[in-house]
Each structure stands twice: as C-alpha cells, then as structure tokens.
Design a protein around this motif. Sequence first.
Motif, PDB file in Angstrom:
ATOM      1  N   THR A 513       0.805  -1.246   0.044  1.00  0.00           N
ATOM      2  CA  THR A 513      -0.066   0.169   0.014  1.00  0.00           C
ATOM      3  C   THR A 513       0.900   1.286   0.082  1.00  0.00           C
ATOM      4  OG1 THR A 513      -1.733  -1.244   1.369  1.00  0.00           O
ATOM      5  CG2 THR A 513      -2.228   1.175   1.158  1.00  0.00           C
ATOM      6  N   HIS A 597     -12.283  15.770 -13.760  1.00  0.00           N
ATOM      7  CA  HIS A 597     -11.016  14.936 -13.844  1.00  0.00           C
ATOM      8  C   HIS A 597      -9.967  15.802 -14.220  1.00  0.00           C
ATOM      9  CE1 HIS A 597     -14.274  11.749 -13.961  1.00  0.00           C
ATOM     10  NE2 HIS A 597     -13.320  10.926 -13.465  1.00  0.00           N
ATOM     11  N   LYS A 643      -4.624   1.991 -12.323  1.00  0.00           N
ATOM     12  CA  LYS A 643      -5.602   1.665 -11.288  1.00  0.00           C
ATOM     13  C   LYS A 643      -5.368   1.847  -9.496  1.00  0.00           C
ATOM     14  CE  LYS A 643      -7.397  -1.655 -14.706  1.00  0.00           C
ATOM     15  NZ  LYS A 643      -7.427  -3.326 -14.928  1.00  0.00           N
ATOM     16  N   GLU A 644      -3.871   1.677  -9.499  1.00  0.00           N
ATOM     17  CA  GLU A 644      -3.577   2.002  -8.218  1.00  0.00           C
ATOM     18  C   GLU A 644      -3.901   3.334  -7.859  1.00  0.00           C
ATOM     19  OE1 GLU A 644       0.306   0.449  -7.873  1.00  0.00           O
ATOM     20  OE2 GLU A 644      -0.433  -1.788  -7.569  1.00  0.00           O
ATOM     21  N   HIS A 645      -3.638   4.365  -8.591  1.00  0.00           N
ATOM     22  CA  HIS A 645      -3.851   5.730  -8.396  1.00  0.00           C
ATOM     23  C   HIS A 645      -5.470   5.987  -8.589  1.00  0.00           C
ATOM     24  CE1 HIS A 645       0.362   5.924  -8.546  1.00  0.00           C
ATOM     25  NE2 HIS A 645       0.438   7.215  -8.250  1.00  0.00           N
ATOM     26  N   LYS A 646      -6.428   5.120  -8.758  1.00  0.00           N
ATOM     27  CA  LYS A 646      -7.897   5.457  -8.618  1.00  0.00           C
ATOM     28  C   LYS A 646      -8.165   6.298 -10.111  1.00  0.00           C
ATOM     29  CE  LYS A 646      -8.542   4.706  -3.826  1.00  0.00           C
ATOM     30  NZ  LYS A 646      -8.907   3.736  -3.830  1.00  0.00           N
ATOM     31  N   ALA A 647      -7.066   5.939 -10.983  1.00  0.00           N
ATOM     32  CA  ALA A 647      -7.503   6.920 -12.285  1.00  0.00           C
ATOM     33  C   ALA A 647      -7.888   5.733 -13.437  1.00  0.00           C
ATOM     34  CB  ALA A 647      -6.212   7.516 -12.962  1.00  0.00           C
ATOM     35  N   ASP A 648      -8.100   6.251 -14.549  1.00  0.00           N
ATOM     36  CA  ASP A 648      -8.400   5.231 -15.756  1.00  0.00           C
ATOM     37  C   ASP A 648      -7.939   5.781 -16.991  1.00  0.00           C
ATOM     38  OD1 ASP A 648     -10.675   6.919 -17.455  1.00  0.00           O
ATOM     39  OD2 ASP A 648     -11.284   7.079 -15.469  1.00  0.00           O
ATOM     40  N   PHE A 665      -7.544  11.372 -13.863  1.00  0.00           N
ATOM     41  CA  PHE A 665      -7.276  11.313 -12.415  1.00  0.00           C
ATOM     42  C   PHE A 665      -8.376  11.829 -11.599  1.00  0.00           C
ATOM     43  CE2 PHE A 665      -3.183  11.510 -14.035  1.00  0.00           C
ATOM     44  CZ  PHE A 665      -2.475  10.322 -13.264  1.00  0.00           C
ATOM     45  N   PRO A 666      -8.806  11.465 -10.358  1.00  0.00           N
ATOM     46  CA  PRO A 666     -10.211  12.033  -9.875  1.00  0.00           C
ATOM     47  C   PRO A 666      -9.649  13.468  -9.294  1.00  0.00           C
ATOM     48  CG  PRO A 666      -9.820   9.796  -9.033  1.00  0.00           C
ATOM     49  CD  PRO A 666      -8.712  10.242 -10.064  1.00  0.00           C
ATOM     50  N   TYR A 669      -8.993  14.756  -5.155  1.00  0.00           N
ATOM     51  CA  TYR A 669      -7.624  14.771  -4.609  1.00  0.00           C
ATOM     52  C   TYR A 669      -7.213  16.168  -4.164  1.00  0.00           C
ATOM     53  CZ  TYR A 669      -6.361  10.018  -5.932  1.00  0.00           C
ATOM     54  OH  TYR A 669      -6.454   8.412  -5.913  1.00  0.00           O
TER      55      TYR A 669
END
Length: 669
Positions: A513, A597, A643-648, A665-666, A669
């Motif tokens: 993590t 985004h 994906k680990e950065h919650k992005a697509d 990216f969201p 943040y």
Amino acid sequence: MKIFVNLVCSLCLCCLAFFAQAETPLQQHSIVFGVHSKTAPLEWRNNGVDQGFNLELMDRIGQLTNKRIVIRRKTFQQLLTDVHDPYSPIDVIAVVSPITIDRALSQSDPIYATHAKAYTLQGKSFINGWADLVGKRVAIKKGAFVDVYISGKQQDFTRVDVDLYETGFQLLIKGEVDVVIAENFVARRLMPLYPSIRSSSDPLIYGAFNFVSNYNNAPLMAQINDALRQLKLSGEYDRLVNKWFGTGREKVDLNSAQKRMLSLAIFVSLLSAIGMLLTGYMSLSLRKRSKSLKIELAQRKKAEQAISKLSKQFQSVLDGIPHGVTLFNQDGECLWSNDNNNDLLSNPDFHYIDGQAFELKQALSDALTAQKSQITDMQIDNQYWQMQLHPIIDKQVVILLEQTTEQHRLRQANDEASRLASLGELSAGVAHEINNPTGIIIHSIAFISDALRDLSEASSQYQKQNPFWTIAGMAPDSAIDELDLSSQSINEGAERISRIVNDLKHYARPTLTNDYQPTCLNDVVEVSLRLTANQTKIFNVTTELMSPAPVVMGDAQQLHQVLINLIQNACHAIRQDADCYECNEHINITTTVEDNHICLIVTDQGVGMDRATLQRITEPFFTTRRSSGGTGLGLSVCSRIIKEHKADMQITSRLGKGTVIKIRFPLDY
C-alpha cells in the motif's frame, strides 16, 4: 271447354274398361315368359332374333298346353321381383336353383343340370375349395343360385354384389375383385370375350335349371310339368339338348343325378368343413405369430429409431467440434471425415515441428505397425497443430487435428515471463550492488562541489598572479563554471541511477500500500521529457501544460514510469511511419481539467492500431514489436499503476492517423 274435357275423360275411362275386360281371356290362353337375352342361362339373341334352348322348349310346351307363348324381356333382378309378385304379368322365368335348396316358388321338374365354378385371371393359383376364398374379394351375382346357396352361411371372404356375371368379369380385369363365382354355361359364353380369364376350380355348387312361377300359378306349373314329361318320353327333349349343347341323344336322369350330386355335395361340404377348421386353426396360429412378429417388429423399429437418433447426435457432435476428425484405411483412403481442417494432411507445407516433412501413408503405416497411439506437434506457416493417430480395428486409423497456436504462444510467453522473473530477481541483486558505487559517486561529487566553491576564490587570486594560467586549456573562470556544471550533471545522473535502482527494487518487491503524496502533474511531464530526451530529440514534441499546474495524489516515480512508457511507445509508432517525419507536430503532451477529472493526454501521429490490437493492448506479454525486442509488459504495468492511483486510461486509435491516450485522475484529490 269444360264439357269437351269431361267428354275426353269419359272416352278414356271406357277404353280402359274395355281393355281390362279383354285382358283376362288373353291371359288365360297365353304364358308370359320372362327372359333376359344377355344373362339368362341358355338364352341368346342373334341379329335381333331370339334363340335358345329355353325358347324352343317353351314354344313346344305352349303347343302341348295349347297356349301362346309371350316373351317379356327385363333385367334379372326385375324378373326375380316380378316372379315373387302374385299380381305380376310375368308367369314363368327360367332360373338355376341349387340342388340342395328349393326356392320359395312354384318350380318345374329339373330341365338341365349345371354348376358354378371360380374364375380368376390367368396365372393365379388354383382354388381347391371355399377355404381358398378366405380374405379374397369375390363377385357374386345378386339373386343368382350362388347367392341363394351362400345366403345364411358364414362368409370368410369379402362379397362384392354385381348385377351380371359379365360385370364381375369386368371388375376382375380391373383388379377390383380377386374371384368371380359364375354359372358354367354363362361363363363358357363370356370367356371368349375375356381371354385373360380362366376357370380356376372344380365345381363349387351344383344346380339345375327350372321354370319357376308364383304359387298362384300352381295349376299352370302343373301343365308345364306334364308337357315336360311328354317331351322327355317322346325323345324330343333329348333332340333339343343335342341341338343346343351337343351332349348326344341320351336322356338325362336328373333325379338320380340330383342324388349323386347331393352325396357329392355332402362329401364336399364335409371336406370344406374340415378345411375350414384347419384353415381356422392355421389362421389362429398365423394371427398369434403375426402378433408376436408385430411386437418384435415394433421393438426393432424402436431400437432402430434410438440407434438412428444416437447416430445423428454423435454425427452432429463430430461435425460440431472445431478439430479435424478423419478415418483412414491402411491404403490412405479417407473413409469418413467431419471436414474440419483435414485438408492440412495433404498440404505439402504441413510438416513436423522439427522441420521433417510429413507423409500421410508413412504415418498411417507407422501407427498400424506399432499399434499404439501417437501424438506429434505439427507446423504450417505460423500456425501450430497437434496431430493424434489412433489405430483401431480392421486396419484403420483415426487422425485428430487440433490447433495449438495459442497454446504454443502462451508457452512462449510463459517462458518469457519466467525469464523476465529470473531477470527481475537478478536485477534486484544487481541493483543492490549498483547502489554502493552510486552512493560513493554521490558522496564524492558532493565533496568535489564543495571543493570547487573553495577553489574558485583561490583560482581568481592565482590567475591575477599568472594571467596565462589555464585549466584543461580553458580560462580558469570558464573551467571552474564548466566543472561546477559537470559536477551537477554527475550528481543528477547518479541520483537518477539511484532512483532507477530504487524503482527497480521497488518493482521487484511485492506490491504494498503506497502512501501517496500531492504530486505536480506538470513536473511529472517535464521530468519524463528530460529522461527521454535522447529518444525524443529527433521528433517535434510539444506540450500544453495547464496553469496553475494540476496536482494529483500519487507516487511521482510511478507516474514518471507511466509517462515515460507512453512517450517511448509514441516514438516507436512514429518510427514505423516514415511519412510522418514531414509533420509539424509528432508528439503532443497536454495537462488539463475535463468533466471533474484531471487529465494527462499523450497524442502521437504514428501508425495507429486496429480494433483487435486495441482490445489486447493491456494484456501481459502482448506486443506488436516482439521481433524488435518488445516484451509486452509496458502498458500492462502502466495499467496496473493507473488503477492503483484510482485513475482510468482511455485509448483511441485509427490506422494511419495516430493514437490518443488519456489518463483521467479524480479531481477530489
């Protein structure tokens, strides 16, 4: 007018009364003889002239009884109806009666003996008796002596009523009946007209010609019998018989003949009864046997249907499987095939995976000789196949073909993954060893930097004393500046090596993590462009960086890795497209905010990708550059980091137009 009509009616009634009164004496001095020229036994009409035994005999009877003979022609059924009617104008008709059965009419003495037989088409089997008629269609003349004989008796055949024996013969020729039972004399007259019909039995029924009349004419019948006896005693009866039948002048003793025929009939009846019993027994046995055969046939049919259904299901399964299935004999002849890829067996480019040529007959011979199943890997062009040969009975071999191209590539990818895994473990160890000299370089360059700052003042003083003094051929001030810049470059390179080694060690370790920090996306772009400067220097790279710079939560090193990989892929795509060097803009990198985004967009004008490639672009080990050293892991790793950065990641591409990759990216943040 009314008076005239009444007068005409009165005249008509008077005429009718006159004729009614005149008819009675005429009837008393005449005999009305009903005949049928076409069907009545022993009667003929030649060119419109009535002829025949009965007509001549009746004329002699009329002379002996002093009565005039009047002929009335009607159908046979009409004559039978009239003779039963006491008020009919017909007095006498000539019919045949069975010798064992008397008609319910006033009868004369027997005139002439006859019989009835069975008649069939030529070539049919002989009929020995009534038992042979069981189940057949039999034509019977309605009202004839055959009809009288069988009335009230059991009939095991199908009866077909006809009005004439000739009608029965016509039905026989058409195939609508199987047998006609006809009186002998009529049949003898008809057979020349129907040559395809023959007599096919001995006499079945014996009978005698008689004159018959209603019981009201019993006195008349007594006169007829007296006349018949006079004719027989005088020999005139014999002359008539000889004239019409050619049987000679001997008398026919019908009474004795009747007794003999009765005895014969009784004997025949007994034989018929026995035959019927035997026939019934055999019929019962045959019915039982037929029933069992029907049950067995039904069971066999059911089994055949089940087998047929199973065969069709098995056939559909064989036809439906994608693999090739072929049955060969020892001579190489194809006995059966589901026609799936079996043409490969005759393709000259189809060979063993080691390069040895494939010969079908030799492979069949080897399998039959060894009597063991064989499994080999085959190749044609860039496709791989597994071929199985299974020998079976009767010197036959089943060949199964299954394409294994995907499995082969997966094995290669697995081997590559194993090699890369080993390389990763080795790299982790090498990285640890690289860290030591890198640390020495960083420590040393820091010392050199500090030393250069101190030497800078001394250099200025020494240059004043010795104006011609140079350092490495350069003026001291320029040399000191160049050394300072070189030490900074060495320090940056060492730190970059250290970061790369740390990234490599981090990549080799299990994923943990991450504690993400606010990261400036514009800085990520600038650093990544610096690190790929050697690759992008031949291209026109432009940037459109948002201001103020967008900040995302993440790991800067991992984001560097993602963007560096995307820039390298764009460079490779442009290198494959020679015409693209004429473009003003090869690669463009943009940071912006869209739809809540933060977006990082990499656009290239390379060769682009088709739909099939787009669907697999992020699969591990999938690459279109394997021949040039591509591993297929770059975008797979990038996809995982994103994906680990919650992005697509959104990828759009067109062949010949280029590719656009957008990482979103969201914004929260």
